[in-house]
Design a protein around this motif. Structure first.
Motif, PDB file in Angstrom:
ATOM      1  N   ALA A 125       0.853  -1.188   0.000  1.00  0.00           N
ATOM      2  CA  ALA A 125       0.000   0.000   0.000  1.00  0.00           C
ATOM      3  C   ALA A 125       0.890   1.239   0.000  1.00  0.00           C
ATOM      4  O   ALA A 125       1.608   1.494   0.972  1.00  0.00           O
ATOM      5  N   ASP A 126       0.840   1.998  -1.097  1.00  0.00           N
ATOM      6  CA  ASP A 126       1.662   3.194  -1.251  1.00  0.00           C
ATOM      7  C   ASP A 126       1.474   4.124  -0.058  1.00  0.00           C
ATOM      8  O   ASP A 126       0.352   4.477   0.307  1.00  0.00           O
ATOM      9  N   VAL A 127       2.595   4.533   0.558  1.00  0.00           N
ATOM     10  CA  VAL A 127       2.553   5.390   1.754  1.00  0.00           C
ATOM     11  C   VAL A 127       1.740   6.655   1.494  1.00  0.00           C
ATOM     12  O   VAL A 127       0.913   7.065   2.318  1.00  0.00           O
ATOM     13  N   LYS A 128       1.961   7.285   0.343  1.00  0.00           N
ATOM     14  CA  LYS A 128       1.307   8.556   0.056  1.00  0.00           C
ATOM     15  C   LYS A 128      -0.199   8.407  -0.168  1.00  0.00           C
ATOM     16  O   LYS A 128      -0.933   9.395  -0.093  1.00  0.00           O
ATOM     17  N   LYS A 129      -0.649   7.182  -0.463  1.00  0.00           N
ATOM     18  CA  LYS A 129      -2.072   6.970  -0.744  1.00  0.00           C
ATOM     19  C   LYS A 129      -2.827   6.342   0.427  1.00  0.00           C
ATOM     20  O   LYS A 129      -4.025   6.093   0.340  1.00  0.00           O
ATOM     21  N   GLN A 130      -2.127   6.118   1.540  1.00  0.00           N
ATOM     22  CA  GLN A 130      -2.779   5.507   2.695  1.00  0.00           C
ATOM     23  C   GLN A 130      -3.538   6.539   3.527  1.00  0.00           C
ATOM     24  O   GLN A 130      -3.068   7.650   3.744  1.00  0.00           O
ATOM     25  N   LYS A 131      -4.708   6.121   4.009  1.00  0.00           N
ATOM     26  CA  LYS A 131      -5.419   6.839   5.062  1.00  0.00           C
ATOM     27  C   LYS A 131      -5.759   5.811   6.129  1.00  0.00           C
ATOM     28  O   LYS A 131      -6.353   4.775   5.835  1.00  0.00           O
ATOM     29  N   LEU A 132      -5.359   6.102   7.372  1.00  0.00           N
ATOM     30  CA  LEU A 132      -5.529   5.154   8.469  1.00  0.00           C
ATOM     31  C   LEU A 132      -6.653   5.612   9.390  1.00  0.00           C
ATOM     32  O   LEU A 132      -6.762   6.803   9.707  1.00  0.00           O
ATOM     33  N   PHE A 133      -7.465   4.642   9.829  1.00  0.00           N
ATOM     34  CA  PHE A 133      -8.591   4.959  10.709  1.00  0.00           C
ATOM     35  C   PHE A 133      -8.619   3.994  11.887  1.00  0.00           C
ATOM     36  O   PHE A 133      -8.263   2.815  11.771  1.00  0.00           O
ATOM     37  N   PHE A 134      -9.107   4.514  13.007  1.00  0.00           N
ATOM     38  CA  PHE A 134      -9.170   3.763  14.250  1.00  0.00           C
ATOM     39  C   PHE A 134     -10.509   4.051  14.906  1.00  0.00           C
ATOM     40  O   PHE A 134     -10.957   5.200  14.968  1.00  0.00           O
ATOM     41  N   ASN A 135     -11.181   2.994  15.369  1.00  0.00           N
ATOM     42  CA  ASN A 135     -12.490   3.157  16.003  1.00  0.00           C
ATOM     43  C   ASN A 135     -12.302   3.452  17.485  1.00  0.00           C
ATOM     44  O   ASN A 135     -11.869   2.602  18.252  1.00  0.00           O
ATOM     45  N   LEU A 136     -12.652   4.675  17.871  1.00  0.00           N
ATOM     46  CA  LEU A 136     -12.526   5.107  19.256  1.00  0.00           C
ATOM     47  C   LEU A 136     -13.907   5.473  19.780  1.00  0.00           C
ATOM     48  O   LEU A 136     -14.535   6.419  19.300  1.00  0.00           O
ATOM     49  N   ASN A 137     -14.400   4.692  20.737  1.00  0.00           N
ATOM     50  CA  ASN A 137     -15.726   4.941  21.319  1.00  0.00           C
ATOM     51  C   ASN A 137     -16.802   5.011  20.232  1.00  0.00           C
ATOM     52  O   ASN A 137     -17.644   5.911  20.220  1.00  0.00           O
ATOM     53  N   ASN A 138     -16.724   4.047  19.282  1.00  0.00           N
ATOM     54  CA  ASN A 138     -17.704   3.940  18.187  1.00  0.00           C
ATOM     55  C   ASN A 138     -17.648   5.112  17.209  1.00  0.00           C
ATOM     56  O   ASN A 138     -18.573   5.309  16.430  1.00  0.00           O
TER      57      ASN A 138
END
Length: 349
Positions: A125-138
């Motif tokens: 996964a190309d670093v520049k094209k990544q978007k990271l998400f994390f579920n915090l309290n729904n």
């Protein structure tokens, strides 16, 4: 045998083994799938000149027979593998939307920028094209590389702990205001046996709420003005054995509350999308039909009915980002519920 409702030639085992009700004296004309569809709307025998009332439980009986003939794995029961040494309390899981994933040693002080580099090594996964998400309290929180004051953000900045799953979205293309008509060409190669259809569907959302559905049956919606969404219907190339559905969207003219779109391919007659070759999505500016701006395809298909090809999100700037998805689901244009449940799960509902 040919089903009188769908017109398909099918094996005898794909038909009920006896007339649907006591007192029915006619041959069995409808296949199991068409009987299930009919029983969703009526409990009267569908055969001409026969109006016998059908018994309770018949729909479930036919569904069970279909599930026996065409078993489909339950996606909801899929469990992520844990690290080999069982120390999941020292790892986080980075997961693409299609389910590909990697366990990564957890370090609260790890920078988000360094995490993206590590993800790129394992998940291509190309670093520049990544978007990271994390579920915090729904709530879905994006893990940005820098804080609001410009400092490097870490996993600890966002409260990520060991055992958590980080969702990785891959940017395919950003649609700016210069593109008036965005053309999504969803296409497939025929199964080896004979021509068959996939259906392209666009689901329009306001955050996590479905606003409208566009497919070959639903070509308009009262809140979508000036035909800002257009569906081509079936475009079949019998010589090349390729089928297309093209959906054109004028993003700048969509209702103000729409900020997310999912594009899906699903099997109409076939019990599984795995019978089709190379389902793909290509994106164009309609004014430049010979210039492909991005492409997405699914290399390996399980025995399910549908694949979510991409997700398109509206940004505060007014641009729209196309993200890879590749998530699988059951359901099709006859019953979208399993697909909608899968999308809701993706959205954290």
């Amino acid at each position: 045998m040919r089903c009188r409702r769908c017109g398909q030639e099918k094996l005898s085992k794909e038909f009920p083994d006896e007339p649907p009700a006591d007192g029915c004296v006619h041959p069995v004309h409808y296949c199991l799938r068409c009987m299930v569809d009919h029983l969703e709307k009526s409990n009267v025998c569908p055969s001409t000149n026969c109006h016998k009332e059908l018994p309770d439980g018949l729909k479930k009986k036919y569904e069970d027979e279909l599930n026996f003939l065409f078993p489909v794995p339950s996606l909801e029961k899929m469990v992520l593998p844990q690290p080999a040494d069982g120390t999941s309390d020292r790892y986080i899981v980075a997961m693409l939307l299609n389910g590909d994933h990697r366990s990564i040693a957890f370090d609260e002080a790890q920078k988000i920028s360094d995490l993206k580099i590590e993800i790129s090594k394992y998940l291509q996964a190309d670093v520049k094209k990544q978007k990271l998400f994390f579920n915090l309290n729904n709530e879905e929180v994006e893990l940005k590389e820098n804080t609001s004051n410009g400092e490097s953000a870490t996993l600890g900045t966002y409260g990520v702990s060991a055992g958590c799953t980080i969702r990785v979205m891959i940017l395919l293309y950003s649609i700016n205001h210069l593109i008036e008509d965005s053309l999504f060409d969803l296409y497939w190669e025929y199964p080896e046996s004979k021509p068959d259809f996939l259906d392209a569907t666009a689901f329009f959302y306001n955050n996590k709420t479905l606003v409208a559905t566009f497919d070959y049956q639903h070509l308009d919606h009262p809140s979508f003005k000036n035909r800002c969404v257009r569906h081509s219907g079936d475009l079949m190339d019998f010589e090349k054995k390729i089928g297309h559905h093209m959906i054109t969207v004028r993003f700048q003219e969509l209702p103000e509350n729409v900020n997310r779109v999912f594009f899906v391919l699903s099997a109409w007659n076939s019990p599984t999308i795995a019978r089709f070759k190379s389902p793909r999505l290509r994106f164009f500016d309609k004014k430049k039909p010979n210039t492909e701006l991005c492409e997405n395809h699914v290399a390996s298909l399980p025995n399910v009915q549908a694949v979510i090809m991409c997700r398109v999100d509206k940004l505060p700037t007014g641009e729209w980002n196309i993200y890879d998805n590749g998530n699988f689901s059951n359901g099709n244009a006859k019953n979208y519920d399993p697909i909608l449940h899968k999308i809701q799960a993706d959205l954290g509902v």
